[in-house]
Design a protein around this motif. Structure first.
Motif, PDB file in Angstrom:
ATOM      1  N   LYS A  23       0.829  -1.201   0.000  1.00 43.21           N
ATOM      2  CA  LYS A  23       0.000   0.000   0.000  1.00 43.21           C
ATOM      3  C   LYS A  23       0.870   1.261   0.000  1.00 43.21           C
ATOM      4  O   LYS A  23       0.587   2.227  -0.706  1.00 43.21           O
ATOM      5  CB  LYS A  23      -0.926  -0.006   1.225  1.00 43.21           C
ATOM      6  CG  LYS A  23      -1.921  -1.158   1.276  1.00 43.21           C
ATOM      7  CD  LYS A  23      -3.031  -0.988   0.266  1.00 43.21           C
ATOM      8  CE  LYS A  23      -4.115  -2.043   0.460  1.00 43.21           C
ATOM      9  NZ  LYS A  23      -5.194  -1.901  -0.547  1.00 43.21           N
ATOM     10  N   ILE A  24       1.924   1.241   0.817  1.00 46.86           N
ATOM     11  CA  ILE A  24       2.843   2.387   0.872  1.00 46.86           C
ATOM     12  C   ILE A  24       3.533   2.568  -0.470  1.00 46.86           C
ATOM     13  O   ILE A  24       3.629   3.689  -0.990  1.00 46.86           O
ATOM     14  CB  ILE A  24       3.879   2.183   2.000  1.00 46.86           C
ATOM     15  CG1 ILE A  24       3.190   2.242   3.363  1.00 46.86           C
ATOM     16  CG2 ILE A  24       4.988   3.230   1.903  1.00 46.86           C
ATOM     17  CD1 ILE A  24       4.080   1.860   4.529  1.00 46.86           C
ATOM     18  N   THR A  25       4.010   1.464  -1.052  1.00 45.94           N
ATOM     19  CA  THR A  25       4.669   1.527  -2.351  1.00 45.94           C
ATOM     20  C   THR A  25       3.726   2.105  -3.401  1.00 45.94           C
ATOM     21  O   THR A  25       4.105   2.994  -4.184  1.00 45.94           O
ATOM     22  CB  THR A  25       5.131   0.125  -2.797  1.00 45.94           C
ATOM     23  OG1 THR A  25       6.032  -0.408  -1.829  1.00 45.94           O
ATOM     24  CG2 THR A  25       5.824   0.180  -4.155  1.00 45.94           C
ATOM     25  N   SER A  85       1.242   4.050  -3.016  1.00 38.96           N
ATOM     26  CA  SER A  85       0.966   5.472  -2.790  1.00 38.96           C
ATOM     27  C   SER A  85       2.109   6.361  -3.267  1.00 38.96           C
ATOM     28  O   SER A  85       1.916   7.545  -3.551  1.00 38.96           O
ATOM     29  CB  SER A  85       0.695   5.731  -1.307  1.00 38.96           C
ATOM     30  OG  SER A  85       1.873   5.542  -0.533  1.00 38.96           O
TER      31      SER A  85
END
Length: 447
Positions: A418-420, A422
């Motif tokens: 999810k961080i990647t 974003s």
């Protein structure tokens, strides 16, 4: 061609790392804190074997690239192979700069009843391989130079994120994969490695987890990260494809099997009887799993295939990895047999089929790692070492650790995806997917 900011930032990072290495203090500037032994403790035979074993483990990553590359469609062979191969560059640098410190540095964790339990290593223990020299380490590698131990362990860190790539093959942007690989290695691999393999690690010291060569650290972490990746990235537009080159798969399997002797027998960290046992259990478990896989396919009305034989062999290698130095050769026959059946059932389970894990990474590596951990806790030799040897508490601790590792690696990886996403979108465009990643991502093709 427009050069995006992400590529400029990437180049700046490698520039800073390369130049920064020039200004780091040499080993001689650090005082001897008593954790290292003298050169007279080095055993030449052990050095020779671990040098060879490290080379064997390195060969596994190119082997994996052939194994995966032959399975995907013709438009995605190069991109899939590169996703494995590039880990040799990215993770090797990351390991030297900070990865080894986080994995095997001084434990950062908590104290319970007067005992310290580590969760991750201090990043300032060995940055840029400072204090990683030719002297043996008293507690981690007492008969070989510490730098050889660090380089041997580096090869395990390299292949772990490469294993994950099979789950999202044919639809992930190369630059986003690089970012995820770095995040996974720092936040999932290194703490798990520390907790299992460092003398003060939580899973080692408190739970007593037996993971001789990486069934938990490498295969379970990669398997659950693969499952999370398949869920986040989503299914391909055309999920069914014909493997591009079965001969690549056979070649890759041979390279993996060959390299796995270094992976497993090398984890004895010595040229001794345990290494010889691990060598034997490794090849017999793989042989058993390969034959079980093709026979099980046939009785389920599926053709005997080269692809199935290769997948079965790899499942056997995965399953024996955590227990290879703790079980007998005869027991490895059963470990390969039962693990092949369970992985085969999982691969053909309709509920799991709905998730587009392109190359069935979870069914092979995740399930194989789980089976290996359970079977090690059942069969491992030694007084109170496993369920069959009076170690009911050890078995219970392994099952608790199994749950803990599964939750940590799956949900941790889910968050990192999810961080990647974003920061840099994970999935390629529909047009790029249709064109194939070889052309759309790299402007290269087999033709």
């Amino acid at each position: 061609m427009t050069v995006g900011l992400k590529w400029i930032v990437s180049f700046c990072i490698i520039t800073l790392v390369a130049v920064g290495g020039l200004f780091w203090s040499p080993i001689s500037d650090f005082p001897n804190t008593g954790e290292f032994l003298g050169e007279e403790n080095i055993v030449g035979a052990d050095v020779a074997w671990i040098l060879a074993a490290a080379g064997l483990v390195l060969l596994m990553t190119p082997g994996l690239s052939f194994f995966y590359g032959g399975m995907v469609g013709k438009k995605n062979v190069i991109s899939t192979m590169l996703q494995s191969f590039i880990a040799l560059g990215v993770i090797s640098i990351l390991w030297v700069v900070i990865g080894f410190s986080l994995s095997f540095g001084d434990s950062i964790g908590f104290t319970l009843n007067g005992e310290h339990y580590g969760i991750i290593g201090n990043p300032l223990s060995y940055p840029f391989f400072s204090r990683v020299g030719v002297l043996p380490h008293k507690y981690m590698a007492s008969t070989i130079p510490f730098i050889l131990f660090a380089l041997f362990q580096m090869k395990f860190a390299v292949i772990t994120p490469a294993l994950i790539t099979g789950s999202f093959a044919e639809r992930v942007r190369f630059i986003s994969y690089l970012l995820f690989m770095v995040l996974f290695s720092i936040f999932i691999y290194t703490p798990l490695c520390h907790m299992v393999w460092h003398p003060d690690g939580l899973l080692n010291k408190y739970f007593g987890v037996k993971d001789f060569a990486g069934g938990t650290v490498v295969h379970m972490s990669a398997g659950f990260a693969a499952l999370a990746g398949a869920l986040v990235v989503g299914n391909r537009k055309r999920p069914h494809h014909e493997p591009s080159n079965i001969s690549y798969v056979i070649l890759g399997t041979g390279m993996l099997w060959f390299g796995w002797f270094g992976f497993n027998a090398g984890s004895a960290l010595s040229a001794n009887a345990t290494a010889a046992t691990a060598f034997g259990t490794t090849t017999i478990a793989s042989a058993s799993a390969m034959m079980t896989w093709i026979f099980f396919d046939r009785i389920n009305k599926r053709k005997v295939s080269a692809l199935g034989a290769c997948i079965g062999a790899v499942v056997g290698l995965v399953a024996i990895t955590p227990g290879c130095g703790f079980v007998s050769v005869s027991e490895s026959l059963f470990i390969g047999f039962i693990s092949a059946i369970v992985s085969n059932l999982m691969m053909n389970w309709k509920a799991l089929k709905k998730i587009d894990d392109t190359l069935d990474v979870f069914a092979c590596h995740g399930v194989g790692g789980i089976m290996g951990m359970i079977l090690t806790a059942i069969f491992a030799h030694g007084e109170n070492a496993s369920l069959l040897h009076g170690g009911l508490e050890v078995f219970a601790h392994h099952m608790a650790a199994l749950l803990l590792v599964s939750v940590f690696t799956f949900f941790g990886s889910l968050l990192l995806y999810k961080i990647t996403n974003s920061i840099i979108t994970l999935r390629v465009s529909e047009e790029s997917e249709d064109l194939g990643l070889d052309i759309s991502q790299h402007e290269e093709s087999l033709c």
